[in-house]
Design an enzyme around this catalytic site. Structure first.
Site, PDB file in Angstrom:
ATOM      1  CD  GLU A   1      -3.120  -5.058   9.130  1.00  0.00           C
ATOM      2  OE1 GLU A   1      -2.984  -4.623  10.281  1.00  0.00           O
ATOM      3  OE2 GLU A   1      -2.667  -4.469   8.124  1.00  0.00           O
TER       4      GLU A   1
ATOM      5  CG  ASP B   1      -2.301   5.253  -0.566  1.00  0.00           C
ATOM      6  OD1 ASP B   1      -2.359   4.536   0.446  1.00  0.00           O
ATOM      7  OD2 ASP B   1      -2.996   5.066  -1.581  1.00  0.00           O
TER       8      ASP B   1
ATOM      9  CE  LYS C   1      -9.080  -0.584   7.392  1.00  0.00           C
ATOM     10  NZ  LYS C   1     -10.060  -0.502   8.499  1.00  0.00           N
TER      11      LYS C   1
ATOM     12  CG  ASN D   1      -1.706   1.285   1.354  1.00  0.00           C
ATOM     13  OD1 ASN D   1      -2.576   1.575   0.527  1.00  0.00           O
ATOM     14  ND2 ASN D   1      -1.404   2.079   2.379  1.00  0.00           N
TER      15      ASN D   1
ATOM     16  CG  ASP E   1       0.848  -3.793   6.834  1.00  0.00           C
ATOM     17  OD1 ASP E   1       0.465  -4.201   7.935  1.00  0.00           O
ATOM     18  OD2 ASP E   1       1.061  -2.585   6.585  1.00  0.00           O
TER      19      ASP E   1
END
Length: 624
Positions: free
Chosen positions: A377, A322, A356, A268, A353
């Site tokens: 996760e 990000d 979402k 991410n 990791d």
């Protein structure tokens, strides 16, 4: 890892030649492995030599150097597990009639596979992914690559380590490591290697280590990146833990023990030390331009999925920059990278990791590229939010059940009903509860003993972790009763405990892993049988997992150490009337009554775990 010894038996018309042994760990990625470019000189009747091989799907293709000395031969290839059990014969027939060396090519369907999880057993499923490693009598070569399909990971039990805090290379148990300093304390891959007996002694068959890639080197407002989650260069290693040789040595030693390696990865974000406006994108690799990242915005609304996926985590001490994972170039780069990472370091599984925070459709192609088990996760306790990610990844960490477990056992009289409800809900919401990651502690959540010091409550919570659905994950230090709360206090160095193998929780976890591993060994359908609640009341939950004849009945309570002694009568256990079952934590025999009811002696709020006596013979459990 699937550790297999192949041997080539050469049957002659006149005499039987000696067996030539070759040691393998096979994969099915269609890569040709060359063993010999020409036949070696041999002594005696060692007249069959492997030249090359590849495993493509379930098809083994190979070439053999075969020498004939005046009699025909039929060469048959078998496989042998490391414990000496012969597996299915591969249908290879080579009649040889010349009087010199010839190169024979052949192809056959592998009729079986061997999975080693403590004890060896033959598994007829040939769809698994193998790894290659070769140690021949006359030559040696090796190729270290992944093994772990989701089906193979079901039977694993994982020990999670924060690499920097588990074990130092020098073996020191006195080196000072103040968690509030948030600095590197010297834990390493070599340190883990040196302590694998300690881990395996608890019955674990896999380890999960911290992210391995290069992190930012700065002393930030939150200390150094000893945890591994602040990426800088995904193609370089974090050498604070050791070099490539050390990591490969860890993978090799694990695989030699029949254990798997899971590596934590981050997709991410990258990290920066300083204000978000000052990020130097040129420091990152391979995404060295701002074009590869989302424009700055902090995540402010977790009910807005676009905000969650496209804005930044962190703050102006350590902004987590990000990555724009919607870009095709980013997707293809990450897919190429993960293939290389897995191949380079013999990785068997991935923990991912901040899943979402990446759009959901990124994950299915990424998992396909990885080709091994992935557990994500998804830090959310709502199953309607968390479970859909299993449509794209093999598994997710079971946060939906984590919160009810903590609620049920963190104090006397906690909510058992909420736990019962969630067990049932997950069966309908999640695609496969047996592939979820079952945990009680980790680097992001407080250690359970920070909620309670009551050993009975702690034991009940641990038993649920190991004996319910999913792949159990025990966080390093649970076996020593470490009690740190939130980060950084839950990331203690383990070495001050002296790695005791006689501590209460070390022996307890070993017993639970032992019965689970044994049930899997007896009948691996135990793994796909969904745990169900056969009894519950305000303080008690009783669960069954496993088909009749191989079922484990687990009885848990939150009465705590001061709980009274009483007898709980259970029906629906599936045990045969008048049969004998053992409570394996106290090694007490109990006879099922004529109606099939089980009388469970409860005392001191301790868990009870039952298994049929007839299936324990020869297991070593309770001296059987």
């Amino acid at each position: 890892m699937l550790l297999i010894n192949f041997f080539i038996a050469v049957l002659g018309v006149i005499s039987l030649s000696p067996i030539v042994v070759a040691r393998y760990i096979l994969r099915r990625d269609c890569t040709t492995v060359t063993v010999l470019s020409s036949p070696e000189s041999v002594t005696g009747s060692n007249h069959v030599q492997l030249a090359s091989y590849e495993m493509c799907g379930s098809t083994l293709s190979a070439s053999l150097y075969v020498y004939n000395d005046d009699y025909d031969k039929i060469v048959t290839l078998y496989y042998l597990t490391s414990s000496g059990t012969t597996g299915s014969t591969l249908a290879l027939i080579l009649p040889v009639w010349s009087n010199n060396w010839e190169l024979w090519t052949l192809s056959a369907i592998a009729a079986g596979a061997v999975e080693i999880t403590g004890a060896s057993y033959v598994d007829s499923d040939t769809s698994v992914t193998y790894t290659t490693s070769l140690d021949l009598p006359l030559t040696t070569t090796s190729a270290s690559v992944p093994t772990g399909t989701a089906a193979n990971w079901r039977g694993r039990s994982i020990y999670q380590v924060v690499t920097d805090r588990f074990a130092r290379t020098d073996g020191s148990i006195t080196y000072s490591c103040d968690v509030t300093d948030r600095v590197y304390c010297g834990g390493s891959y070599r340190g883990i290697i040196n302590m694998l007996d300690y881990i395996q002694g608890m019955g674990f068959t896999a380890i999960w280590i911290s992210p391995i890639v290069e992190n930012i080197p700065d002393d930030t407002g939150y200390g150094y990146a000893y945890h591994g989650y602040w990426m800088k260069d995904i193609f370089a290693l974090n050498t604070n833990f050791g070099g490539a040789d050390d990591l490969i040595a860890l993978a090799t030693e694990l695989h030699n023990r029949g254990m798997y390696l899971m590596v934590d990865i981050v997709v991410n974000h990258f990290a920066f030390s300083g204000n978000h406006a000052d990020v130097d994108y040129s420091e990152y690799f391979p995404y060295s331009s701002q074009d590869y990242f989302h424009s700055f915005c902090w995540i402010t609304d977790y009910s807005n999925q676009t905000n969650v996926e496209e804005c930044w985590l962190g703050d102006d001490s350590v902004p987590l920059v990000d990555v724009n994972t919607q870009l095709d170039t980013v997707k293809s780069e990450y897919q190429s990278w993960v293939k290389q990472l897995i191949a380079n370091y013999s990785i068997d599984g991935l923990r991912i990791d901040t899943v979402k925070h990446v759009q959901m459709d990124f994950w299915a192609p990424f998992q396909e590229a990885a080709g091994i088990y992935t557990v994500g996760e998804v830090f959310d306790g709502d199953p309607s939010y968390t479970c859909p990610y299993q449509e794209n990844l093999d598994g997710v960490l079971n946060y939906p059940v984590y919160y009810p477990v903590v609620s049920a056992f963190q104090r006397v009289g906690g909510s058992i009903s909420s736990l019962v409800d969630m067990i049932d809900t997950l069966k309908s919401e999640c695609i496969d509860t047996t592939l979820l990651g079952s945990f009680l502690e980790n680097q992001d959540n407080p250690r359970f003993p920070s909620y309670t010091s009551d050993e009975s409550l702690i034991k009940n919570a641990i038993a649920f972790t190991i004996l319910s659905d999913g792949i159990p994950i025990i966080y390093y230090g649970q076996e020593q009763g470490l009690n740190g709360g939130n980060d950084p206090y839950n990331r203690e160095a383990l070495w001050p405990t002296g790695y005791s193998t006689t501590s209460t929780f070390y022996e307890y976890i070993a017993s639970l892993n032992q019965i689970r591993n044994h049930a899997i060994y007896i009948d691996d359908t135990y793994l796909t049988y969904q745990n169900w609640v056969i009894y519950s009341d305000s303080t008690t939950i009783a669960m069954r997992k496993g088909f009749t004849g191989n079922q484990i009945i687990t009885v848990l309570s939150n009465l705590g150490s001061s709980g009274s002694s009483y007898t709980l009568t259970l029906s629906n256990t599936g045990y045969t009337a008048s049969s004998v079952v053992y409570e394996i934590l106290t090694c007490t025999a109990v006879t099922v009554d004529l109606s099939g009811n089980l009388a469970v002696p409860m005392s001191g709020g301790l868990p009870r775990v039952f298994y049929p006596e007839s299936q324990l013979v020869g297991s070593g459990i309770c001296s059987m």
